[in-house]
Design a protein around this motif. Structure first.
Motif, mmCIF file in Angstrom:
data_model
loop_
_atom_site.group_PDB
_atom_site.id
_atom_site.type_symbol
_atom_site.label_atom_id
_atom_site.label_comp_id
_atom_site.label_asym_id
_atom_site.label_seq_id
_atom_site.Cartn_x
_atom_site.Cartn_y
_atom_site.Cartn_z
ATOM 1 N N ALA A 190 0.746 -1.082 -0.138
ATOM 2 C CA ALA A 190 0.047 0.253 0.024
ATOM 3 C C ALA A 190 0.963 1.222 -0.113
ATOM 4 O O ALA A 190 1.735 1.443 0.697
ATOM 5 N N GLY A 191 0.606 2.086 -0.719
ATOM 6 C CA GLY A 191 1.262 3.309 -0.846
ATOM 7 C C GLY A 191 2.318 3.329 -2.113
ATOM 8 O O GLY A 191 3.022 4.418 -2.446
ATOM 9 N N GLY A 204 -3.914 1.866 -2.909
ATOM 10 C CA GLY A 204 -4.713 2.013 -1.615
ATOM 11 C C GLY A 204 -4.430 0.876 -0.772
ATOM 12 O O GLY A 204 -3.394 0.216 -0.651
ATOM 13 N N TRP A 205 -5.586 0.703 -0.130
ATOM 14 C CA TRP A 205 -5.700 -0.446 0.922
ATOM 15 C C TRP A 205 -5.944 -1.844 0.204
ATOM 16 O O TRP A 205 -6.724 -1.741 -0.946
ATOM 17 N N LYS A 293 -4.573 11.057 15.093
ATOM 18 C CA LYS A 293 -3.369 11.304 14.098
ATOM 19 C C LYS A 293 -3.730 10.180 12.677
ATOM 20 O O LYS A 293 -4.350 9.301 12.659
ATOM 21 N N ILE A 294 -3.205 10.893 11.796
ATOM 22 C CA ILE A 294 -3.733 10.373 10.394
ATOM 23 C C ILE A 294 -2.208 10.318 9.748
ATOM 24 O O ILE A 294 -1.266 11.078 9.578
ATOM 25 N N THR A 295 -2.032 8.987 9.103
ATOM 26 C CA THR A 295 -0.721 8.664 8.360
ATOM 27 C C THR A 295 -1.347 8.572 6.724
ATOM 28 O O THR A 295 -2.171 7.679 6.698
ATOM 29 N N LEU A 296 -0.639 9.165 5.624
ATOM 30 C CA LEU A 296 -1.123 8.959 4.320
ATOM 31 C C LEU A 296 0.379 8.390 3.687
ATOM 32 O O LEU A 296 1.439 8.570 4.058
ATOM 33 N N ALA A 297 -0.021 7.268 3.119
ATOM 34 C CA ALA A 297 1.269 6.610 2.421
ATOM 35 C C ALA A 297 0.905 6.824 0.976
ATOM 36 O O ALA A 297 -0.206 6.257 0.313
#
Length: 415
Positions: A190-191, A204-205, A293-297
């Motif tokens: 993912a990412g 994505g996921w 908290k949000i993490t974007l990959a």
């Protein structure tokens, strides 16, 4: 987060964007945000963060009947209800507004019901701080919209702005392979960067169908079926999509042909090409608006992290119709991470903000649960003076993707 606060959030699990085309469901969604739910625990109408400041609202009757609030009391209540990082908050301003949150949500629902019958490009959200329904659309349609609304919304409760300034963050595929650290990691995850024709996006996921097949989610605007339905990861063919709808929820599923993948999230440091670790994908998140908290990959941001109060102010619900270069029209209710422009450019952030190629990138909360995937970014509300503009990173919640594709976010152990 306490069970009493979680209950309204869990209602979101039953809400998909197809049903949210009705005004009633849109009104319910905007009321289920912390901006309203946290405020109610304090006897307020709404509570809106903006960096180090908090603005609370009350209607006239409530303002006369309720004792003054202190910042310390609000901080303590925020901690009690699951928002521990409140040390940066420095001020509280409580103002009186003419309409309750319930009234504004109802008015917003009425507007959605009318806008759904039009073919305009627009966005609509509830501005609880100013007690107004905000519709941004081309000024040539303002008079027509007012005529359609009639007396359904009081004039003081409606604010019209200019055309939306949201855009997809898909790239043109022109960058060289050596620029993308995920391209040098196998198995991919993912990412990672994925390519469809000339469109460059992000994995994505990973989800599982009811029949047990694992598929990959990305944004629907990342494919132009007039040219190809195939996806590649560098030169490796990874699969095709059979879902080629051209309007609606910005989500598609890729049937995987190449099995050289790992569902975990590639957690990178910078452009130097170091994968620090692979984060687990811990199934679905129960709340889209309560993440601390949000993490974007993503393919070009690699990793971006937002912390509530420090790096973003709220997660807002916005219905939007946005056209994209691939010919896909986003016509759905999405959730938007809203940050001031100062927060968006914070030097503490990794690679600052999503950019070309990040469309479809996975978003996780602090427990590494799947929130959804990135769709469009840009100015959240151009109806405001430019000095008050905020940045929006809008994403498709996993429940809407499930409704579109039948996929359910899977659990994957980290490594």
């Amino acid at each position: 987060m306490t069970p009493s606060l979680l209950r309204p959030f869990c209602l979101l699990l039953t809400l998909g964007t197809a049903s949210a085309s009705s005004g009633t469901d849109f009104a319910r969604q905007v009321l289920d945000t912390p901006e309203v739910q946290l405020a109610r625990t304090l006897g307020l109408n709404s509570l809106t963060p903006n960096g180090t400041a908090l603005t609370g609202t009350r209607t006239g009757v409530a303002a006369q009947a309720t004792a003054p609030l202190t910042l310390q009391r609000v901080q303590q209540q925020l901690k009690t209800t699951g928002f521990p990082n409140t040390a940066s908050l420095q001020s509280l301003n409580v103002i009186t507004v003419p309409y309750t949150a319930q009234q504004i949500a109802t008015y917003a629902g009425r507007a959605v019901d009318l806008l759904d019958d039009q073919r305009w490009t627009y966005t609509i959200h509830a501005d609880f701080q100013r007690a107004q329904v905000v519709v941004n659309l081309d000024k040539t349609h303002h008079a027509a919209l007012r005529a359609l609304l009639g007396d359904r919304i009081p004039e003081a409760a409606l604010r019209l702005g200019q055309a939306p300034q949201l855009r997809p963050v898909s790239g043109d595929g022109s960058a060289t392979t050596s620029q993308y650290i995920q391209d040098r990691n196998r198995p991919y995850g993912a990412g990672a960067r994925i390519i469809s024709g000339s469109l460059e996006c992000s994995a994505g996921w990973f989800g599982r169908t009811p029949q047990g097949e694992i598929m990959l989610v990305t944004a629907a605007h990342c494919v132009d079926p007039r040219k190809t339905t195939q996806f590649f990861q560098t030169q490796d063919f990874i699969g095709t999509t059979s879902t080629t709808h051209r309007r609606g929820i910005d989500a598609i599923a890729i049937r995987l042909n190449n099995l050289n993948y790992n569902p975990n999230v590639l957690y990178a440091d910078d452009w130097n090409g170091h994968i620090l670790k692979r984060l687990p994908q811990n199934g679905p998140a129960n709340s889209f608006t309560g993440a601390q908290k949000i993490t974007l990959a993503g393919a070009t941001s690699y990793r971006r992290e937002w912390q509530w109060f420090s790096h973003f102010n709220r997660i807002a619900v916005q219905r939007q119709v946005v056209e994209t270069p691939s010919g896909f029209t986003v016509d759905a209710t999405e959730y938007c991470i809203v940050a001031s422009y100062a927060q968006a450019g914070s030097p503490n952030q990794v690679n600052r903000q999503p950019q070309g190629g990040d469309s479809g990138g996975i978003l996780l909360n602090e427990r590494n649960e799947v929130l959804g995937h990135i769709s469009v970014v840009g100015t959240f509300d151009p109806s405001l003076p430019t000095s008050a503009w905020e940045k929006a990173y809008c994403f498709v919640p996993w429940t809407d993707t499930q409704q579109q594709t039948g996929l359910f976010p899977l659990n994957s152990p980290g490594n």
